[in-house]
Every structure is written in C-alpha cells, then in structure tokens.
Design a protein around this motif. Structure first.
Motif: not given
Length: 228
Positions: A44-59
């Motif tokens: 998964i490659t994520v651009t322009d995303g907040s890391q905490p928000a991305v990792e919460t969504a993945l969790s």
C-alpha cells in the motif's frame, strides 16, 4: 496491438475501500502480490495522508489482519499488509463465480495501477489484444460494474503529466470552476469542501500540495539560484 485502458470498478467490497473512505484527503494505491495463495498480500502506498489517520483506518479495516510501515518519503507512506479475508470471504457476496475472477489473473493483461477510492478501484491496465480487454470488461460489467475512462493503443501519445494526483487535480478544477481563485473570490474554502464532500482542512491541504507541485514542476526550474 496492445491496448492501454483506464477504468473504474465500483464495488465497496473490494480490498481497502474502507481505508480510502476513512482518509478522503489521501491517495491510496494498492499492489497485490498474487504469489501468496488465495490471500494476496497488500503493498500500500499512501500520498497526502495523515499517518495517524491512515494507521487508524488500517487497524479498523475488516480486511486487514496486520500491517507494517515499510518506509516514508516526504508525503508518501509505504505499508505491507496481511489480508484478513480470503477472496471468497471478501467478494463472495458480490461475485457469482470466483473461479472466473481467478482466471482473469492468467489472461494476457497486466494491471499497472490500482487506486483505491471510497466506492471501489480505479485501475490502469495493459491488454495484449481487444479480446483480452473485452473478457476483462465483461466480467466486471456482469458482477459489479465497469466504467471506462480511456482506451488507447500502445505507443499513442499522451499529454505530459504534471505530477498531481487525481484528487489534487479534482480539487484544483473544482476550486477554479466555483470561483475560488477569482478576484474578488467567488467561493469560499467551505464551498469547495461542500462540493467535494470533504472537510475544509482537507481541501486546503490538497490545494496547497497541488500548488506546490505545480510550482516545482513549472516555475521553480527556471529560477536562478538565490544569492549567498
């Protein structure tokens, strides 16, 4: 002659759609590693995303069992994730015959890019001939839906890129059409956000990143170096 196609597959049951929906300001690109049995691993490659928000969504994603942050470069995050569901568990309610889906992987086609959106996937693929493309399109039309954006022959010229993501381009265009860049301003940041159905802070971030990218690609290379 090979065909190059850009198309949308609207299907909320596809992997990582819930992640893209949870981080609407981000661009989420997925690569599937099909050498992992019936649960292809996610890159998964994520651009322009907040890391905490991305990792919460993945969790919180029901289709992700575990994930690892592999690397970070500027505004880009790279993850490896283990799927929590088999193809049957992920798509069985949506697709009548999963063996047909598995057969598509052996067709004369290569999917270059999968961008995950809040309602499905946007893909770019190469197809050896029209028959291979037709079989691919027919399968998705019969099961979930298929919207073709562009179809060209290999080697046909394309307009030069500008480095913007699709969502940055959408934000710029919407802001322009609503009059956000007019003098005096014809629309507010909130108006643009309402049109895009995202928050004003997300619009602001997309516009700033898009403007920075355009400056770096067009104006900045022509500037003389600053004096010491």
């Amino acid at each position: 002659m090979a065909l190059v196609a850009e198309f949308d597959i609207p299907c909320e049951q596809l992997p990582l759609v819930s992640v893209a929906a949870a981080v609407p300001a981000a661009t989420v690109v997925l690569t599937l590693q099909f050498n992992h049995g019936n649960r292809p691993q996610f890159l998964i490659t994520v651009t322009d995303g907040s890391q905490p928000a991305v990792e919460t969504a993945l969790s919180e994603a029901v289709d992700v069992a575990a994930y690892t942050l592999i690397g970070e470069a500027g505004d880009t995050l790279r993850y490896k994730a283990e799927p929590a569901l088999s193809l049957a568990e992920q798509l069985g309610a949506q697709i009548d015959d999963l063996s047909e889906l598995e057969a598509l992987a052996t067709e004369d086609a290569i999917i270059d890019r999968i961008e995950v959106t809040d309602n499905g996937w946007t893909q770019t693929g190469w197809f050896a001939n029209r028959e291979a493309f037709t079989e691919f399109r027919t399968f998705w039309q019969q099961n979930t839906g298929f919207r073709l954006s562009r179809l060209t022959h290999e080697g046909e010229p394309e307009s030069p890129g500008n480095g913007l993501t699709d969502r940055q381009t959408e934000a710029l265009r919407t802001a322009y059409e609503l009059g956000y860049f007019d003098i005096p301003r014809g629309a507010s940041l909130e108006d643009v956000a309402t049109e895009l159905d995202i928050s004003a802070s997300s619009v602001s971030e997309r516009l700033r990143r898009a403007q920075t990218q355009l400056i770096e690609e067009t104006v900045a290379p022509m500037w003389p170096p600053l004096p010491n």
